[in-house]
Scaffold this motif. Structure first.
Motif, mmCIF file in Angstrom:
data_model
loop_
_atom_site.group_PDB
_atom_site.id
_atom_site.type_symbol
_atom_site.label_atom_id
_atom_site.label_comp_id
_atom_site.label_asym_id
_atom_site.label_seq_id
_atom_site.Cartn_x
_atom_site.Cartn_y
_atom_site.Cartn_z
ATOM 1 N N ASP A 58 -33.533 -48.896 2.535
ATOM 2 C CA ASP A 58 -34.191 -48.186 1.440
ATOM 3 C C ASP A 58 -33.344 -46.970 1.087
ATOM 4 O O ASP A 58 -33.255 -46.030 1.868
ATOM 5 N N VAL B 124 -34.261 -51.102 -2.648
ATOM 6 C CA VAL B 124 -34.822 -51.530 -1.367
ATOM 7 C C VAL B 124 -34.432 -52.979 -1.117
ATOM 8 O O VAL B 124 -34.597 -53.832 -1.987
ATOM 9 N N THR C 210 -36.659 -37.747 -5.437
ATOM 10 C CA THR C 210 -36.289 -39.139 -5.683
ATOM 11 C C THR C 210 -36.644 -39.540 -7.105
ATOM 12 O O THR C 210 -37.772 -39.366 -7.542
ATOM 13 N N CYS D 172 -40.021 -40.464 -0.076
ATOM 14 C CA CYS D 172 -39.666 -39.744 1.142
ATOM 15 C C CYS D 172 -39.173 -38.347 0.783
ATOM 16 O O CYS D 172 -39.213 -37.442 1.594
ATOM 17 N N GLU E 173 -34.513 -45.764 -6.743
ATOM 18 C CA GLU E 173 -34.543 -46.311 -5.388
ATOM 19 C C GLU E 173 -34.099 -47.756 -5.433
ATOM 20 O O GLU E 173 -34.337 -48.459 -6.409
ATOM 21 N N ARG F 32 -26.651 -53.284 -5.643
ATOM 22 C CA ARG F 32 -27.557 -54.296 -5.097
ATOM 23 C C ARG F 32 -26.784 -55.340 -4.301
ATOM 24 O O ARG F 32 -27.116 -55.639 -3.160
ATOM 25 N N VAL G 126 -36.314 -52.796 6.474
ATOM 26 C CA VAL G 126 -35.824 -52.657 5.100
ATOM 27 C C VAL G 126 -34.679 -51.655 5.078
ATOM 28 O O VAL G 126 -34.622 -50.749 5.903
ATOM 29 N N HIS H 190 -45.650 -45.165 -6.191
ATOM 30 C CA HIS H 190 -44.506 -44.913 -5.316
ATOM 31 C C HIS H 190 -44.783 -43.742 -4.381
ATOM 32 O O HIS H 190 -45.268 -42.697 -4.794
ATOM 33 N N ASP I 109 -32.520 -43.909 -1.692
ATOM 34 C CA ASP I 109 -33.105 -43.116 -2.765
ATOM 35 C C ASP I 109 -32.032 -42.245 -3.407
ATOM 36 O O ASP I 109 -31.031 -41.908 -2.775
ATOM 37 N N ALA J 162 -33.127 -57.680 -3.387
ATOM 38 C CA ALA J 162 -33.292 -56.233 -3.527
ATOM 39 C C ALA J 162 -34.258 -55.930 -4.654
ATOM 40 O O ALA J 162 -34.364 -56.669 -5.616
ATOM 41 N N GLN J 163 -34.942 -54.834 -4.511
ATOM 42 C CA GLN J 163 -35.792 -54.323 -5.568
ATOM 43 C C GLN J 163 -35.211 -52.989 -6.003
ATOM 44 O O GLN J 163 -34.970 -52.125 -5.177
ATOM 45 N N GLU J 164 -34.995 -52.870 -7.290
ATOM 46 C CA GLU J 164 -34.448 -51.625 -7.813
ATOM 47 C C GLU J 164 -35.509 -50.945 -8.659
ATOM 48 O O GLU J 164 -36.153 -51.580 -9.482
#
Length: 69
Positions: free
Chosen positions: A41, A27, A22, A18, A25, A55, A39, A15, A43, A3-5
């Motif tokens: 994702d 992902v 936001t 959406c 996030e 995560r 993915v 960035h 937010d 995961a990417q935080e």
């Protein structure tokens, strides 16, 4: 799968949100047989909303999802 935080979205110039509200996030990339198939994702309008528990939970959901494909 890792995961990417992103804790403070407003500070990231690259960035693409959406939602204009936001501020953080998380992902999780979804890989199957070495290929990216999607993915998860999430937010939030709250900076720093996601933590290690989020995560780990989202990565577990991703594993269940991928096993069902």
């Amino acid at each position: 799968m890792t995961a990417q935080e992103h804790r403070h979205i407003a500070l990231r110039v690259t960035h693409i949100a959406c939602d204009a509200d936001t501020r953080s996030e998380i992902v999780v990339p979804l890989f199957r047989d070495g290929a990216l198939v999607g993915v998860f994702d999430l937010d939030s309008p709250r900076p720093g909303r996601f933590d290690e528990i989020d995560r780990a939970g989202l990565e577990s959901v991703a594993e269940i999802f991928l096993a069902a494909l």
